[in-house]
Design a protein around this motif. Structure first.
Motif, PDB file in Angstrom:
ATOM      1  N   TRP A   1      -7.190  -2.801   3.423  1.00  0.00           N
ATOM      2  CA  TRP A   1      -6.918  -2.898   4.859  1.00  0.00           C
ATOM      3  C   TRP A   1      -7.903  -3.859   5.526  1.00  0.00           C
TER       4      TRP A   1
ATOM      5  N   ALA B   1      -3.837   3.167   6.578  1.00  0.00           N
ATOM      6  CA  ALA B   1      -3.957   1.721   6.407  1.00  0.00           C
ATOM      7  C   ALA B   1      -2.589   1.050   6.477  1.00  0.00           C
ATOM      8  N   ALA B   2      -1.595   1.618   5.780  1.00  0.00           N
ATOM      9  CA  ALA B   2      -0.253   1.035   5.788  1.00  0.00           C
ATOM     10  C   ALA B   2       0.348   1.046   7.185  1.00  0.00           C
TER      11      ALA B   2
ATOM     12  N   LEU C   1       0.834  -1.210   0.000  1.00  0.00           N
ATOM     13  CA  LEU C   1       0.000   0.000   0.000  1.00  0.00           C
ATOM     14  C   LEU C   1       0.867   1.258   0.000  1.00  0.00           C
TER      15      LEU C   1
ATOM     16  N   LEU D   1      -2.570   4.002  -6.198  1.00  0.00           N
ATOM     17  CA  LEU D   1      -3.656   3.244  -5.586  1.00  0.00           C
ATOM     18  C   LEU D   1      -4.704   4.205  -5.030  1.00  0.00           C
ATOM     19  N   SER D   2      -5.961   3.996  -5.347  1.00  0.00           N
ATOM     20  CA  SER D   2      -7.008   4.903  -4.875  1.00  0.00           C
ATOM     21  C   SER D   2      -7.241   4.724  -3.385  1.00  0.00           C
ATOM     22  N   ASP D   3      -7.763   5.767  -2.771  1.00  0.00           N
ATOM     23  CA  ASP D   3      -8.045   5.716  -1.334  1.00  0.00           C
ATOM     24  C   ASP D   3      -9.079   4.641  -1.014  1.00  0.00           C
TER      25      ASP D   3
ATOM     26  N   ARG E   1      -5.865  11.024   4.543  1.00  0.00           N
ATOM     27  CA  ARG E   1      -4.737  10.165   4.181  1.00  0.00           C
ATOM     28  C   ARG E   1      -5.004   8.687   4.508  1.00  0.00           C
TER      29      ARG E   1
ATOM     30  N   ARG F   1      -4.685   5.934   2.785  1.00  0.00           N
ATOM     31  CA  ARG F   1      -3.682   4.955   2.359  1.00  0.00           C
ATOM     32  C   ARG F   1      -2.540   4.890   3.365  1.00  0.00           C
TER      33      ARG F   1
ATOM     34  N   ALA G   1      -7.460   1.286  -0.996  1.00  0.00           N
ATOM     35  CA  ALA G   1      -6.589   1.151   0.173  1.00  0.00           C
ATOM     36  C   ALA G   1      -7.401   0.812   1.418  1.00  0.00           C
ATOM     37  N   ARG G   2      -8.545   1.487   1.576  1.00  0.00           N
ATOM     38  CA  ARG G   2      -9.374   1.227   2.761  1.00  0.00           C
ATOM     39  C   ARG G   2      -9.904  -0.207   2.753  1.00  0.00           C
TER      40      ARG G   2
END
Length: 496
Positions: free
Chosen positions: A31, A110-111, A16, A22-24, A105, A107, A27-28
């Motif tokens: 996660w 999540a990371a 991620l 990568l779109s938000d 933010r 992404r 990413a969500r």
């Protein structure tokens, strides 16, 4: 399998972090998916779990790591760690679901949380002191960035205070680990080997100094009085998901260290310090409850209840050091209650902190005086918060009751003077009932006017945590069957 469980979130977090396009939204949901897969792997592990020998671990993995100091990549679980591993995965999944509505933010968040999940799981699975310490320190780094990057109020100051306090504690912990290593012949950082060797037995001064270092490091992380002052500002300024992980997972690293490291590896010193530890536990129980009662900020109130609830655990593990042939069963019950309380507090308090995040999201205020009659405008929110409050104060049918009943049954049977800590339950009941009355009862006023009720992501993050507390409160046997043999083994080690 254990390595996959630990490093799957980390690998996903790195992916991620390095995919800039990568779109938000992806990413969500990534996660959520990764945490769900990790939880499924842990459930599969639990279903295949058989209680290992008293001096052994299940699903062990070992590989050479730092051979010069006899430190290995050694993993394994037993009845002390497996429930905490499962609890950790559940809480991180709840935070991922809650984070579906995050627009700040996502992404990066999540990371970072996937990284934090890996180091948290790694700590509970580690069977080598250096490996434990690496994960312990990395959890501090991860939470620092969570508070500083996604917090509110004065997040920089709160994050710095959290980091300095807990990092200083980790240095004390490292000194204690080195003391154990130096005292062992042959030198090793392997945790089962150290528990079997009890290297400082018969050396009360050296054992006392090493135990002091380890206790300070773990007490800061727990936290107990007087090492608790970093906790309220960190919680108040952290985002909801940060507070949920901090209270639900990171605080348990301290109490887990008591039963995994301090008690079995330094049994004679633990027995010598038993009453000191008990007094610290009782003071934490009463002080945490009384200070929570005085709060008008609902998030700080819940933060201080963590000092109170962690005090129950410290009390129980202290009682484990009161060695006498006629109290072994009582002390086993107390330690079983302590581990159950770690799981219970993690589930319930994580749910409560996620719910306080709703107050921040809707009205940007945690002040109970600015609300009133909220049950009329947000009935689902009021219902879930009431369930969480009653679960936290130890109402029967929830895991909190099972845990606290065992803690006090075992503690009072072994040391009747500990009954004074029962007052903490009464004070906790008073503070939660007062909060419910202030925020949810009466005429609708202040920020309660026009307050939007829970969104599906908020319901599906909080609801399962409270449902699990109810499930294991009504049917505790599957949880206790895993914990009790490990608790009995710890009592046997302390009694040597």
């Amino acid at each position: 399998m254990l390595s996959v469980i630990i490093f799957l979130p980390l690998v996903a977090g790195l992916i991620l972090a390095v995919l800039p396009r990568l779109s938000d939204r992806i990413a969500r949901w990534a996660w959520v998916a990764v945490t769900a897969v990790d939880l499924a792997l842990i459930v599969g592990l639990w279903l295949r779990y058989d209680t290992p020998a008293p001096d052994g671990l299940a699903f062990e993995e070992r590989a050479a790591w730092i051979p010069g100091v006899n430190s290995s990549y050694h993993l394994g679980v037993d009845g002390l760690s497996l429930p905490l591993v499962a609890m950790t995965a559940v809480i991180f999944l709840a935070c991922a679901v809650y984070g579906l509505r995050n627009r700040h933010r996502p992404r990066g968040q999540a990371a970072l949380f996937l990284f934090l999940q890996s180091v948290s799981l790694g700590l509970f699975i580690a069977a080598d002191l250096i490996l434990f310490f690496v994960f312990f320190d990395l959890s501090i780094v991860g939470m620092y960035f969570v508070i500083a990057g996604w917090g509110h109020g004065d997040p920089g100051r709160s994050a710095m205070k959290f980091f300095l306090y807990t990092f200083l504690g980790s240095l004390a912990l490292l000194v204690g680990f080195i003391g154990l290593y130096v005292a062992t012949d042959p030198h090793t950082f392997d945790m089962p080997a150290l528990a079997a060797a009890t290297p400082l037995a018969g050396r009360p001064l050296a054992g006392g100094l090493v135990l002091t270092a380890i206790l300070i490091g773990l007490a800061v992380k727990t936290p107990t009085v007087p090492f608790h002052t970093w906790l309220p500002p960190a919680h108040t300024d952290a985002p909801a998901v940060g507070s949920a992980v901090l209270a639900g997972v990171l605080l348990k690293m301290g109490t887990y260290g008591f039963v995994r490291i301090a008690m079995p590896m330094l049994p004679q010193s633990w027995r010598a310090w038993a009453w000191v530890i008990i007094v610290v536990g009782v003071v934490s129980v009463l002080y945490g409850a009384l200070v929570a009662l005085a709060q008008t900020n609902i998030k700080r109130m819940i933060a201080y209840t963590s000092v109170n609830h962690m005090g129950y655990i410290v009390l129980a593990v202290g009682v484990a050091g009161l060695v006498a042939t006629d109290t072994a069963q009582a002390r086993t019950i107390a330690v079983t209650g302590a581990v159950t309380q770690m799981v219970s507090h993690g589930l319930i308090t994580a749910a409560l902190f996620l719910l306080t995040g709703v107050l921040r999201d809707r009205a940007a205020s945690y002040d109970m005086r600015e609300y009133g009659g909220l049950a009329a405008t947000a009935p689902s929110f009021a219902a879930l918060f009431a369930v969480g409050a009653f679960a936290s104060l130890g109402l029967p049918a929830f895991t909190g009751f099972i845990a606290e009943f065992q803690i006090f049954t075992g503690s009072v049977a072994a040391a009747p003077a500990t009954a004074v800590a029962i007052l903490g339950i009464l004070i906790t009941a008073a503070l939660f009932l007062r909060a419910l009355q202030r925020v949810f009862a009466g005429d609708t006023r202040g920020h309660s006017v026009g307050f939007t009720d829970l969104h599906p992501a908020e319901v599906w993050s909080v609801g399962p945590l409270l449902l699990l507390s109810l499930l294991f409160g009504v049917l505790p046997r599957p949880l206790l069957d895993v914990i009790e043999p490990a608790a009995a083994s710890v009592i046997d080690l302390v009694g040597r």
